[in-house]
Design an enzyme around this catalytic site. Structure first.
Site, PDB file in Angstrom:
ATOM      1  N   LYS A 107     -17.121  66.232  57.745  1.00 52.62           N
ATOM      2  CA  LYS A 107     -17.196  66.192  56.284  1.00 52.62           C
ATOM      3  C   LYS A 107     -18.478  66.831  55.747  1.00 52.62           C
ATOM      4  O   LYS A 107     -18.521  67.293  54.617  1.00 52.62           O
ATOM      5  CB  LYS A 107     -17.016  64.763  55.783  1.00 52.62           C
ATOM      6  CG  LYS A 107     -15.589  64.278  56.029  1.00 52.62           C
ATOM      7  CD  LYS A 107     -15.292  62.945  55.410  1.00 52.62           C
ATOM      8  CE  LYS A 107     -13.825  62.589  55.561  1.00 52.62           C
ATOM      9  NZ  LYS A 107     -13.466  62.307  56.989  1.00 52.62           N
TER      10      LYS A 107
HETATM   11  C1  LIG Z   1     -12.134  62.364  57.440  1.00 46.05           C
HETATM   12  C2  LIG Z   1     -11.932  62.483  58.910  1.00 46.05           C
HETATM   13  C3  LIG Z   1     -10.693  62.907  59.457  1.00 46.05           C
HETATM   14  C4  LIG Z   1      -9.485  63.194  58.602  1.00 46.05           C
HETATM   15  O1  LIG Z   1      -9.623  64.345  57.824  1.00 46.05           O
HETATM   16  P1  LIG Z   1      -8.592  64.641  56.616  1.00 46.05           P
HETATM   17  O2  LIG Z   1      -9.170  65.794  55.906  1.00 46.05           O
HETATM   18  O3  LIG Z   1      -8.591  63.378  55.777  1.00 46.05           O
HETATM   19  O4  LIG Z   1      -7.261  64.899  57.220  1.00 46.05           O
HETATM   20  C5  LIG Z   1     -10.602  63.051  60.830  1.00 46.05           C
HETATM   21  N1  LIG Z   1     -11.628  62.760  61.640  1.00 46.05           N
HETATM   22  C6  LIG Z   1     -12.828  62.330  61.156  1.00 46.05           C
HETATM   23  C7  LIG Z   1     -13.918  62.002  62.118  1.00 46.05           C
HETATM   24  C8  LIG Z   1     -13.026  62.184  59.780  1.00 46.05           C
HETATM   25  O5  LIG Z   1     -14.206  61.760  59.301  1.00 46.05           O
END
Ligand SMILES: *Cc1c(COP(=O)(O)O)cnc(C)c1O
Length: 478
Positions: free
Chosen positions: A120
């Site tokens: 993120k």
């Molecule tokens: C947020 C997250 C996901 C999922 O991503 P999306 O964009 O919601 O599909 C997967 N793995 C981790 C470690 C995350 O923080």
């Protein structure tokens, strides 16, 4: 470039520019924003972009891709924002998103070497700089009020800390995040970051956010905003690393690559869809889910069925524990030939009334794989443990629980001769308990994170009380 809502009625000419939607969440009609058309990248242009990445680096590649979608920020300002964001100092390597090999034909793309050790950061770090830039340009301020169970909140706080014009008020369920995640968030001492640990569960935090957002008068007066995964700028920033991943495992534009994406809200893989629609030679986009298999069920059966609280499992890949996939509407809009009326009927009316819709008989459903490359699979706690063990024993690579879900599913969708890239969405240290369960040892702790659990914490433990929270925000707004 203009943007429209996925629920635009036929014939509507309502359009917005990038900076108008930058600070917004949902469109007023309840839909999500998408560009009016996807800019097309020819094979020749793709080779030029490969050279940009190789000789000038990720930040300049990001500028080239983003500038196709953003025409209301002067080019040199946008380039400066990209260069300020994607640095080796923040992301650890010159490549920013380096690939490393597992078995022949399978690669991991590292997206988790930013400040909070989850993918993120890739988008949120840019968002922090874009927000600061746009708010200064407008002479405005923004108070981000959110709820987190871990990764989103910390990525938002590390992106917004010390930024002018922005404050963050982040609720989290008291005592429920991992000790490492709590230490990451609560050790921030910046005056514009406020951690509120709510006595309750994640849903109680989300209810607080909803209650505040529904008070339109309050929301306007205190300039409340969000940074959730439906934000278009976040999704757009993620498109760039599909290009960077492609360039690292190919040598020319005739080659194709598949990606497997550990998925929750469908934000990450939706960025892959956008890259594919632009002409990046992506063969398959494989959606990997955990036990919360809303998306795997859709791609297997054509039925999209939102789960209730009782059917939403708490798993060892918690950042994928979702009851519905908030970005999924973007893909369905494309799948249905960009028919906003039909999209509204499904996501507005059908989901509200029955909690599901069924496209299994719709001719478009067959195109999800054939035309858009989508396939899917699911991974459970025991698959996760086995994959973490196996990857460690065979390759001496320690992977986190979410990435393990991706690797497990990727292996079920290989095509001979086509490289498969699994997106590494977090580092194992964030989910230490499951690593210990799988390997009998503590995960590797990256440099700079030693002893963070012992740092002084800046957090208020509070009741799930809407008026208390409203007063708190109001009294910290000047
Ligand atoms: C947020 C997250 C996901 C999922 O991503 P999306 O964009 O919601 O599909 C997967 N793995 C981790 C470690 C995350 O923080």
């Amino acid at each position: 470039m203009n943007y429209l809502s996925t629920r635009s009625p036929a014939g509507s000419t309502e359009r917005k520019r990038f900076c108008e939607i930058l600070l917004e969440g949902l469109a007023p009609d309840g839909g999500l924003y998408l560009p009016e058309t996807y800019p097309q990248i020819s094979a020749a242009r793709l080779e030029e972009l490969r050279q940009v990445y190789k000789s000038q680096g990720y930040a300049d590649l990001a500028f080239e891709v983003l500038s196709l979608f953003i025409d209301d920020i002067p080019a040199e300002d946008l380039r400066a924002l990209c260069r300020k964001t994607y640095t080796q100092a923040v992301f650890g390597t010159a490549e920013i998103v380096p690939l490393r090999p597992l078995e022949s034909g399978l690669w991991l793309e590292a997206l988790s070497n930013g400040p909070t050790l989850a993918f993120k950061d890739m988008a949120m770090q840019l968002l922090g700089n874009l927000f600061e830039y746009e708010l200064a340009r407008r002479g405005e301020e923004l108070n981000i009020f959110g709820a987190t169970s871990g990764d989103t909140g910390s990525a938002a706080e590390y992106a917004m800390r010390g930024k002018k014009g922005v404050r963050v008020f982040m609720t989290s369920p008291h005592g429920r995040m991992s000790p490492f995640q709590q230490a990451q968030m609560f050790s921030l001492q910046d005056a514009n970051i406020h951690n509120l640990a709510v006595k309750g569960v994640f849903d109680d935090c989300q209810d607080l956010v909803k209650a505040v957002s529904n008070d339109l008068e309050y929301k306007r007066r205190y300039k409340i905003g969000t940074v959730n995964s439906i934000n278009w700028a976040r999704l757009l920033a993620q498109v760039v690393y599909y290009f960077a991943g492609y360039f690292q495992c190919t040598s020319n534009a005739t080659e194709r690559v598949s990606f497997t994406v550990p998925s929750g809200n469908f934000g990450n893989v939706c960025a892959g869809h956008v890259a594919r629609m632009m002409g990046l030679p992506i063969h398959k986009l494989v959606v990997a889910t955990n036990e919360n298999d809303v998306l795997d069920e859709f791609f297997r059966t054509g039925v999209y069925r939102v789960r209730g609280t009782a059917d939403t499992h708490e798993t060892s890949s918690p950042s994928m524990d979702i009851s519905k996939a908030s970005n999924f509407e973007r893909f369905v809009f494309d799948l249905l030939g960009r028919d906003g009326d039909q999209t509204r009927a499904l996501f507005g009316d059908a989901l509200n009334k029955t909690g599901h819709f069924d496209l299994s008989e719709h001719p478009a459903f067959a195109q999800a794989a054939a035309r858009y490359g989508f396939e899917s699979g699911k991974s459970t706690h025991s698959n996760r443990l086995t994959t973490i063990q196996d990857t460690y024993q065979r390759f001496n690579e320690m992977v986190d629980t979410h990435t393990a879900d991706g690797i497990k599913v990727a292996r079920e969708h290989l095509t001979p001769g086509v490289p498969m890239v699994v997106l590494e969405t977090a580092l194992p240290i964030k989910f230490a308990a499951t690593i210990v369960e799988a390997l009998g040892r503590e995960p590797v702790r990256p440099a700079g994170f030693e002893g963070i659990e012992a740092l002084p914490k800046r957090v208020q433990v509070i009741e799930a009380d809407v008026s208390w929270v409203k007063n708190y925000i109001a009294s910290h707004c000047d």
